[in-house]
Design a protein around this motif. Structure first.
Motif, PDB file in Angstrom:
ATOM      1  N   GLY A 210      25.380  44.842  35.290  1.00 47.07           N
ATOM      2  CA  GLY A 210      25.485  45.932  34.527  1.00 47.07           C
ATOM      3  C   GLY A 210      27.031  46.487  34.483  1.00 47.07           C
ATOM      4  N   GLY A 211      27.807  45.879  35.709  1.00 44.61           N
ATOM      5  CA  GLY A 211      29.363  46.334  35.635  1.00 44.61           C
ATOM      6  C   GLY A 211      29.889  46.085  34.433  1.00 44.61           C
ATOM      7  N   GLY A 212      31.186  46.831  34.302  1.00 44.96           N
ATOM      8  CA  GLY A 212      32.047  46.475  33.165  1.00 44.96           C
ATOM      9  C   GLY A 212      33.260  47.370  33.073  1.00 44.96           C
ATOM     10  N   SER A 213      33.763  47.356  31.863  1.00 43.76           N
ATOM     11  CA  SER A 213      34.995  48.289  31.878  1.00 43.76           C
ATOM     12  C   SER A 213      34.579  49.101  30.325  1.00 43.76           C
ATOM     13  N   VAL A 214      34.931  50.438  30.650  1.00 46.30           N
ATOM     14  CA  VAL A 214      34.726  51.485  29.765  1.00 46.30           C
ATOM     15  C   VAL A 214      35.750  52.439  29.792  1.00 46.30           C
TER      16      VAL A 214
ATOM     17  N   ASP B 189      35.866  57.014  38.980  1.00 43.63           N
ATOM     18  CA  ASP B 189      34.492  56.313  39.255  1.00 43.63           C
ATOM     19  C   ASP B 189      34.884  54.823  39.310  1.00 43.63           C
ATOM     20  N   THR B 190      36.026  54.476  38.966  1.00 43.44           N
ATOM     21  CA  THR B 190      36.516  52.991  39.375  1.00 43.44           C
ATOM     22  C   THR B 190      36.039  52.531  40.724  1.00 43.44           C
ATOM     23  N   ALA B 191      35.571  51.505  40.710  1.00 42.54           N
ATOM     24  CA  ALA B 191      35.196  51.052  42.280  1.00 42.54           C
ATOM     25  C   ALA B 191      34.299  49.730  41.927  1.00 42.54           C
ATOM     26  N   VAL B 192      34.065  48.910  43.062  1.00 40.48           N
ATOM     27  CA  VAL B 192      32.909  47.949  43.405  1.00 40.48           C
ATOM     28  C   VAL B 192      31.814  48.823  43.701  1.00 40.48           C
ATOM     29  N   TYR B 193      30.701  48.670  42.733  1.00 38.49           N
ATOM     30  CA  TYR B 193      29.319  49.324  43.226  1.00 38.49           C
ATOM     31  C   TYR B 193      28.500  48.352  43.970  1.00 38.49           C
TER      32      TYR B 193
ATOM     33  N   ASP C 130      20.559  48.332  55.445  1.00 34.95           N
ATOM     34  CA  ASP C 130      20.502  47.186  55.979  1.00 34.95           C
ATOM     35  C   ASP C 130      20.810  46.082  55.147  1.00 34.95           C
ATOM     36  N   TYR C 131      20.633  45.919  54.062  1.00 31.76           N
ATOM     37  CA  TYR C 131      20.796  44.939  53.157  1.00 31.76           C
ATOM     38  C   TYR C 131      21.557  45.359  52.002  1.00 31.76           C
ATOM     39  N   TRP C 132      22.712  44.436  51.724  1.00 38.71           N
ATOM     40  CA  TRP C 132      23.485  44.588  50.580  1.00 38.71           C
ATOM     41  C   TRP C 132      23.626  43.663  49.470  1.00 38.71           C
ATOM     42  N   GLY C 133      23.882  44.038  48.139  1.00 35.69           N
ATOM     43  CA  GLY C 133      24.296  43.341  47.156  1.00 35.69           C
ATOM     44  C   GLY C 133      25.649  42.845  47.328  1.00 35.69           C
ATOM     45  N   GLN C 134      26.083  41.722  46.357  1.00 38.73           N
ATOM     46  CA  GLN C 134      27.604  41.275  46.323  1.00 38.73           C
ATOM     47  C   GLN C 134      28.596  42.164  45.639  1.00 38.73           C
ATOM     48  N   GLY C 135      28.264  43.224  45.294  1.00 40.43           N
ATOM     49  CA  GLY C 135      28.998  44.270  44.489  1.00 40.43           C
ATOM     50  C   GLY C 135      29.218  43.830  42.814  1.00 40.43           C
ATOM     51  N   THR C 136      29.339  44.771  42.124  1.00 43.48           N
ATOM     52  CA  THR C 136      29.594  44.840  40.667  1.00 43.48           C
ATOM     53  C   THR C 136      30.707  45.890  40.422  1.00 43.48           C
ATOM     54  N   GLN C 137      31.688  45.252  39.498  1.00 45.09           N
ATOM     55  CA  GLN C 137      33.103  46.130  39.526  1.00 45.09           C
ATOM     56  C   GLN C 137      32.683  46.911  38.137  1.00 45.09           C
ATOM     57  N   VAL C 138      32.928  48.226  38.508  1.00 44.94           N
ATOM     58  CA  VAL C 138      33.080  49.347  37.224  1.00 44.94           C
ATOM     59  C   VAL C 138      34.511  49.755  37.336  1.00 44.94           C
TER      60      VAL C 138
END
Length: 119
Positions: free
Chosen positions: A8-12, A90-94, A107-115
Motif C-alpha cells: 500500500g505504500g506509494g507517492s502522493v 510523513d515521508t518514510a519507510v513504514y 519482536d517481528y518486522w516486515g520488510q518495509g514499504t516506502q511512503v
C-alpha cells in the motif's frame, strides 16, 4: 517461519491519503499487539501507531493523531493503517510489526514499504 508483508505504500501529494496493510503468517497473532513504526532518512525508527491484541485499544504518535487510523482483522492476521491529510514530513519507510506491547519495539518486522509525500 514468521513473515510480515506490507503493501500500500506509494507517492502522493500533500493532503492526500494512503492505506497501508500488513499480512502476517507463520503463526497465530491474535494474542499479540500489532502496529507500525517508520524511519525517515537519517533518523531513527519511530513509533507511529499500535493496536492491542483484541483491537480494544489503539495508540498513536502525537504527530499523526487525528490523521491516521489503525485497525486489525484477527481472522485474517492483518493490520491496516489509513493515512489521511498526509504531510511531507510523513515521508518514510513504514514497517509493520508484531509483539507483546502495542507501543514498544516489536519482536517481528516486515520488510518495509516506502511512503513519499510531496509538497
Amino acid at each position: 517461519q514468521v513473515q510480515l508483508v506490507e503493501s500500500g505504500g506509494g507517492s502522493v501529494q500533500a493532503g492526500g491519503s494512503l492505506r497501508l496493510s500488513c499480512a502476517a503468517s507463520g503463526r497465530p497473532f491474535n494474542s499479540y499487539a500489532m502496529g507500525w513504526f517508520r524511519q525517515a532518512p537519517g533518523k531513527e525508527r519511530e513509533f507511529v501507531a499500535g493496536i492491542t491484541w483484541n483491537g480494544g485499544n489503539t495508540y498513536y504518535a502525537d504527530s499523526v493523531k487525528g490523521r491516521f487510523t489503525i485497525s486489525r482483522d484477527n481472522a485474517k492476521n492483518t493490520v491496516s493503517m489509513q493515512m489521511n491529510s498526509l504531510k511531507p514530513e510523513d515521508t518514510a519507510v513504514y514497517y509493520c510489526g508484531v509483539g507483546p506491547r502495542a507501543t514498544s519495539w516489536y519482536d517481528y518486522w516486515g520488510q518495509g514499504t516506502q511512503v513519499t509525500v510531496s509538497s
